[in-house]
Design a protein around this motif. Structure first.
Motif, PDB file in Angstrom:
ATOM      1  N   ASN A 167       4.061  -9.642  -0.126  1.00  9.52           N
ATOM      2  CA  ASN A 167       3.287 -10.810  -0.551  1.00  9.52           C
ATOM      3  C   ASN A 167       2.026 -10.343  -1.269  1.00  9.52           C
ATOM      4  OD1 ASN A 167       2.282 -13.400  -0.867  1.00  9.52           O
ATOM      5  ND2 ASN A 167       1.440 -13.505   1.211  1.00  9.52           N
ATOM      6  N   THR A 168       2.122 -10.160  -2.582  1.00 11.54           N
ATOM      7  CA  THR A 168       0.998  -9.699  -3.387  1.00 11.54           C
ATOM      8  C   THR A 168       1.232 -10.073  -4.845  1.00 11.54           C
ATOM      9  OG1 THR A 168      -0.226  -7.740  -4.152  1.00 11.54           O
ATOM     10  CG2 THR A 168       2.105  -7.428  -3.639  1.00 11.54           C
ATOM     11  N   ALA A 169       0.139 -10.266  -5.556  1.00 14.63           N
ATOM     12  CA  ALA A 169       0.218 -10.496  -7.002  1.00 14.63           C
ATOM     13  C   ALA A 169       0.142  -9.191  -7.776  1.00 14.63           C
ATOM     14  CB  ALA A 169      -0.914 -11.422  -7.444  1.00 14.63           C
ATOM     15  N   TRP A 170       0.006  -8.102  -7.071  1.00 13.90           N
ATOM     16  CA  TRP A 170      -0.128  -6.770  -7.674  1.00 13.90           C
ATOM     17  C   TRP A 170       1.152  -6.386  -8.400  1.00 13.90           C
ATOM     18  CZ3 TRP A 170       1.636  -1.690  -5.721  1.00 13.90           C
ATOM     19  CH2 TRP A 170       0.936  -0.605  -6.258  1.00 13.90           C
ATOM     20  N   LYS A 171       0.997  -5.796  -9.577  1.00 12.64           N
ATOM     21  CA  LYS A 171       2.147  -5.363 -10.373  1.00 12.64           C
ATOM     22  C   LYS A 171       2.260  -3.839 -10.450  1.00 12.64           C
ATOM     23  CE  LYS A 171       2.073  -9.415 -13.420  1.00 12.64           C
ATOM     24  NZ  LYS A 171       1.996  -9.878 -14.839  1.00 12.64           N
ATOM     25  N   GLY A 172       1.419  -3.157  -9.685  1.00 13.98           N
ATOM     26  CA  GLY A 172       1.358  -1.709  -9.810  1.00 13.98           C
ATOM     27  C   GLY A 172       2.520  -0.953  -9.212  1.00 13.98           C
TER      28      GLY A 172
ATOM     29  N   GLU B 232       5.344  -8.413 -10.429  1.00 12.86           N
ATOM     30  CA  GLU B 232       4.508  -8.942  -9.360  1.00 12.86           C
ATOM     31  C   GLU B 232       5.254  -8.974  -8.032  1.00 12.86           C
ATOM     32  OE1 GLU B 232       2.721 -13.309  -8.441  1.00 12.86           O
ATOM     33  OE2 GLU B 232       2.038 -12.388 -10.325  1.00 12.86           O
ATOM     34  N   GLY B 233       4.609  -8.413  -7.006  1.00 14.63           N
ATOM     35  CA  GLY B 233       5.166  -8.449  -5.653  1.00 14.63           C
ATOM     36  C   GLY B 233       6.082  -7.292  -5.304  1.00 14.63           C
ATOM     37  N   GLU B 234       6.585  -6.580  -6.297  1.00 14.89           N
ATOM     38  CA  GLU B 234       7.479  -5.455  -6.010  1.00 14.89           C
ATOM     39  C   GLU B 234       6.664  -4.182  -5.822  1.00 14.89           C
ATOM     40  OE1 GLU B 234      11.324  -7.098  -8.584  1.00 14.89           O
ATOM     41  OE2 GLU B 234      10.512  -5.086  -8.973  1.00 14.89           O
ATOM     42  N   VAL B 235       6.903  -3.503  -4.689  1.00 12.66           N
ATOM     43  CA  VAL B 235       6.105  -2.327  -4.340  1.00 12.66           C
ATOM     44  C   VAL B 235       6.816  -1.030  -4.705  1.00 12.66           C
ATOM     45  CG1 VAL B 235       4.995  -1.103  -2.429  1.00 12.66           C
ATOM     46  CG2 VAL B 235       4.934  -3.605  -2.513  1.00 12.66           C
ATOM     47  N   THR B 236       8.116  -0.949  -4.477  1.00 14.78           N
ATOM     48  CA  THR B 236       8.890   0.230  -4.855  1.00 14.78           C
ATOM     49  C   THR B 236      10.230  -0.188  -5.448  1.00 14.78           C
ATOM     50  OG1 THR B 236       9.910   0.441  -2.661  1.00 14.78           O
ATOM     51  CG2 THR B 236       7.886   1.694  -3.049  1.00 14.78           C
TER      52      THR B 236
ATOM     53  N   ARG C 121      -2.770   0.977   1.052  1.00 10.30           N
ATOM     54  CA  ARG C 121      -3.711   1.985   0.562  1.00 10.30           C
ATOM     55  C   ARG C 121      -3.001   3.189  -0.025  1.00 10.30           C
ATOM     56  NH1 ARG C 121      -7.757   1.705   5.745  1.00 10.30           N
ATOM     57  NH2 ARG C 121      -5.716   1.869   6.737  1.00 10.30           N
ATOM     58  N   PHE C 122      -1.823   3.491   0.461  1.00 12.17           N
ATOM     59  CA  PHE C 122      -1.068   4.602  -0.096  1.00 12.17           C
ATOM     60  C   PHE C 122      -0.721   4.346  -1.557  1.00 12.17           C
ATOM     61  CE2 PHE C 122       3.233   6.150  -1.164  1.00 12.17           C
ATOM     62  CZ  PHE C 122       2.954   7.506  -1.226  1.00 12.17           C
ATOM     63  N   TYR C 123      -0.213   3.159  -1.828  1.00 14.59           N
ATOM     64  CA  TYR C 123       0.269   2.855  -3.178  1.00 14.59           C
ATOM     65  C   TYR C 123      -0.869   2.728  -4.191  1.00 14.59           C
ATOM     66  CZ  TYR C 123       4.580   1.979  -0.662  1.00 14.59           C
ATOM     67  OH  TYR C 123       5.691   2.125   0.140  1.00 14.59           O
ATOM     68  N   THR C 124      -2.058   2.396  -3.741  1.00 12.26           N
ATOM     69  CA  THR C 124      -3.187   2.288  -4.666  1.00 12.26           C
ATOM     70  C   THR C 124      -3.975   3.584  -4.771  1.00 12.26           C
ATOM     71  OG1 THR C 124      -4.626   1.400  -2.914  1.00 12.26           O
ATOM     72  CG2 THR C 124      -3.414  -0.191  -4.270  1.00 12.26           C
ATOM     73  N   ALA C 125      -3.557   4.632  -4.042  1.00 13.20           N
ATOM     74  CA  ALA C 125      -4.283   5.902  -4.053  1.00 13.20           C
ATOM     75  C   ALA C 125      -3.480   7.063  -4.604  1.00 13.20           C
ATOM     76  CB  ALA C 125      -4.761   6.249  -2.641  1.00 13.20           C
TER      77      ALA C 125
ATOM     78  N   TRP D  78       5.596   3.750 -10.231  1.00  6.70           N
ATOM     79  CA  TRP D  78       5.352   3.097 -11.506  1.00  6.70           C
ATOM     80  C   TRP D  78       4.149   3.705 -12.225  1.00  6.70           C
ATOM     81  CZ3 TRP D  78       7.937   0.605 -14.868  1.00  6.70           C
ATOM     82  CH2 TRP D  78       7.330  -0.229 -15.828  1.00  6.70           C
ATOM     83  N   TYR D  79       4.326   3.975 -13.533  1.00  2.22           N
ATOM     84  CA  TYR D  79       3.269   4.504 -14.394  1.00  2.22           C
ATOM     85  C   TYR D  79       2.891   3.406 -15.384  1.00  2.22           C
ATOM     86  CZ  TYR D  79       0.813   8.080 -17.204  1.00  2.22           C
ATOM     87  OH  TYR D  79      -0.132   8.838 -17.871  1.00  2.22           O
ATOM     88  N   PRO D  80       1.876   2.597 -15.058  1.00  9.87           N
ATOM     89  CA  PRO D  80       1.561   1.432 -15.892  1.00  9.87           C
ATOM     90  C   PRO D  80       1.230   1.775 -17.339  1.00  9.87           C
ATOM     91  CG  PRO D  80       0.433   1.295 -13.773  1.00  9.87           C
ATOM     92  CD  PRO D  80       1.005   2.673 -13.861  1.00  9.87           C
ATOM     93  N   LEU D  81       0.515   2.857 -17.554  1.00 11.08           N
ATOM     94  CA  LEU D  81       0.119   3.219 -18.902  1.00 11.08           C
ATOM     95  C   LEU D  81       1.326   3.495 -19.794  1.00 11.08           C
ATOM     96  CD1 LEU D  81      -2.149   3.858 -20.905  1.00 11.08           C
ATOM     97  CD2 LEU D  81      -2.256   6.166 -19.954  1.00 11.08           C
ATOM     98  N   ALA D  82       2.358   4.094 -19.203  1.00  9.53           N
ATOM     99  CA  ALA D  82       3.563   4.428 -19.966  1.00  9.53           C
ATOM    100  C   ALA D  82       4.637   3.349 -19.877  1.00  9.53           C
ATOM    101  CB  ALA D  82       4.127   5.761 -19.460  1.00  9.53           C
TER     102      ALA D  82
END
Length: 631
Positions: free
Chosen positions: A386-391, A396-400, A414-418, A425-429
């Motif tokens: 449950n998140t709006a994060w796309k990282g 949106e919402g998918e973590v792995t 905290r693991f996924y944002t660190a 996922w590599y957002p820049l690429a």
């Protein structure tokens, strides 16, 4: 003669002026009589900016110049960056002597800033005709009073006891013997600095409404550093450490008190609570972003905290770093974690020990049998939260993704944002990271993730050195979560009681709630309770969970080095004093890559708990005592 000396001092100081805010961005004339300087508001402000210039930069300073991030076991830089004069890298491999230079150079730099602060406090006066009233002058002097204490503390935290002559400005007709001063005992220095920081805090506001003054010293900043200093002073390295028995100064005084004093923890706890009470009463709070359903979105909260300014609602920032035109303050750090494809260094990673330190999705450490941690193999489905994060996957919402190595699945937010990992996922690429040998993100050179990881924390997803695209962010030295954890530790050590542990859990659980993991309770609950985890009601158990929380919440923020030193555990940590692990970046396929592999071996000596006094200083001043174990 006296004015000539002052002229030399101001010329030297102003060479290094960097603004702390718009207010402090003033360009002075340098060849001026000292009296003329303090008759001009612009030049007064410029001098004050010079005093502020000693505040360490948490970008390039903590990473390379000072080395805080490299000395600990959070971030690992490519060892082959030594060819570009990364002077701190050889130190972790044991190549450190009193002859080794250090770009932080606090021994020389901090006294210069301290001197400029004392001159400022002595000479500044109200200029009513130039819109510099006495009230503003009083504030400026209080700011300098704190900065003097802060700079002294930076020296003491680095070198241990130092020559200490507060309120002393070297006269123009000084004798050489005036400078040949030995060290003052550690506890005496701390007692003086404690009082100075506390008194300065009483003279300053908790925050500034005027945005131009953002970054100027506040009462909250004073109390933040005071609490951290007293926490350090209560810790095992300097509170009852028998290693330092017989370590004396030129007057045969013991430089460290080697008898344990439990009251130091009480004092630290009281200092931490004083800060928290003031901060919370003044509107400081943990930064949170909420989902549409009203629940906290931990992924977005943790990531966007770094590029949301205080004026934009990020009230977690306690000690901002506001040299807004200092490009090094975040670009240097970020560029080292961005791959060569986009103009970065691509070698700033994290240790496997940090990867392992993050909790699992259910809030337990991976070594807990109930954590549901699986290391090997690959997931058979994508993971959604449950998140709006796309990282996580770009969606949106998918973590792995499905097919992610299990070690990286079902871990806490905290693991996924660190951490950036292979298959993440590599957002820049706009694709997955490829850390296999000769893959898209591993050219198998010095500019490659040497152990299969890159740091992600504090990196804006689309920052690109190649295009010069950089997201502005508010850089800061300390935030409220750090001070919450300071208090948790201090109160647990000060009072071995259930009520103290309950008090600590209030603040610890605030952090865990924002991080999206289950909170702790001293009461017995089911292993499957969706809200709480039972922790044993004793001091040792609390100490363990507090230290684990500091490890992950504050990773890559420059605090780990101080923690492992003051706890006196650096010599016990494998990735500080021995084999350093990661995935095998020489692997050309996943079966080769996903193996815990030693990628470098570090050397630790107990002398490293303190920086040595540079040998030239020892030779110049025979009254100095070298730091412990450096003789």
């Amino acid at each position: 003669m006296k004015n000539t000396f002052y002229i030399i001092a101001i010329i030297f100081s102003l060479l290094f002026i960097t603004s702390c805010s718009d207010y402090l961005e003033k360009e002075p004339d340098t060849e001026l009589d000292i009296d003329m300087v303090f008759q001009n508001k612009t030049k007064v402000e410029a001098w004050l900016a010079g005093v502020y210039s000693g505040i360490p930069n948490p970008g390039i300073d903590w990473l390379n110049r000072h080395g805080w991030e490299i000395f600990g076991d959070d971030l690992t830089a490519s060892s082959r960056w030594q060819q570009w004069d990364w002077k701190n890298l050889p130190k972790i491999f044991g190549e450190w002597t009193p002859n080794t230079s250090w770009d932080g150079s606090y021994w020389n730099r901090m006294p210069q800033n301290i001197r400029q602060a004392y001159i400022f406090m002595e000479r500044v006066k109200a200029l009513p005709d130039s819109d510099l009233p006495q009230s503003e002058v009083d504030n400026m002097k209080a700011e300098c009073r704190f900065l003097v204490a802060y700079y002294y503390w930076l020296m003491v935290k680095t070198y241990g006891p130092i020559p200490f002559q507060p309120d002393y400005i070297v006269p123009s007709d000084f004798e050489l013997s005036d400078l040949m001063v030995g060290q003052t005992p550690f506890d005496e220095i701390i007692a003086y600095l404690d009082n100075e920081m506390l008194e300065a805090s009483k003279l300053l506001p908790a925050s500034y409404q005027n945005i131009e003054k953002y970054g100027r010293v506040t009462s909250v900043m004073c109390l933040t550093i005071r609490a951290k200093m007293l926490l350090f002073a209560a810790s095992p390295l300097v509170n009852g450490n028998d290693w330092y028995v017989g370590h004396t100064n030129d007057k045969d005084q013991e430089l460290f008190n080697t008898t344990y004093d439990p009251q130091k923890w009480v004092k630290a706890a009281e200092a931490c609570k004083l800060l928290l009470d003031l901060a919370e009463a003044s509107g400081y709070q943990l930064y949170k972003v909420y989902n549409d359903d009203g629940t906290i979105d931990p992924f977005t909260s943790l990531e966007s905290m770094w590029w949301t300014g205080f004026q934009e609602g990020n009230k977690e920032i306690l000690f901002p770093y506001s040299r807004i035109h200092d490009d090094d303050n975040f670009k240097y750090y970020s560029s080292k974690a961005i791959t060569p494809e986009f103009g970065g260094g691509g070698g700033l990673g994290v240790y496997q020990g940090l990867v392992d330190a993050f909790f699992t999705e259910n809030g337990l450490p991976i070594d807990d049998p109930e954590s549901n941690y699986v290391e090997n193999g690959f997931s058979d489905s994508k993971e959604v939260r449950n998140t709006a994060w796309k990282g996580g996957t770009g969606v949106e919402g998918e973590v792995t993704f499905s097919g992610t190595y299990n070690m990286y699945c079902h871990r806490e937010p905290r693991f996924y944002t660190a951490v950036s990992f292979h298959g993440g996922w590599y957002p820049l690429a706009n694709r997955k990271y490829d850390f296999l040998r000769n893959g898209l993100d591993n050219n198998y050179t010095h500019d490659a993730p040497q152990n299969g990881y890159l740091v992600r924390k504090k990196i804006y997803p689309t920052d690109s050195p190649k295009t010069g695209s950089w997201k502005w962010r508010q850089v800061f030295l300390y935030r409220l979560a750090s001070s919450y954890l300071d208090y948790c530790e201090a109160v647990n050590e000060a009072y071995d009681t259930r009520s103290a542990r309950e008090d600590a859990l209030v603040y610890l659980n605030m952090i865990r709630e924002r991080a999206g993991v289950r909170k702790y309770t001293l009461d017995a609950v089911s292993l499957n309770d969706p809200n709480f985890i039972t922790v044993a009601d004793n001091q040792d158990a609390m100490r363990d969970i507090i230290r684990r929380e500091r490890r992950v919440e504050l990773c890559a923020e420059g605090t780990r080095w101080d923690d492992i030193r003051r706890w006196k555990i650096a010599d016990q940590l494998t990735e500080v004093s021995g084999a350093c692990y990661g995935m095998d970046f020489s692997g050309t396929n996943t079966s080769e890559f996903f193996n815990r592999t030693v990628f470098q071996t570090r050397v630790w000596k107990n002398a490293y708990y303190w920086f040595p006094i540079y040998i030239d200083e020892i030779n110049k001043n025979p009254n100095l005592t070298q730091a412990p174990f450096w003789e």
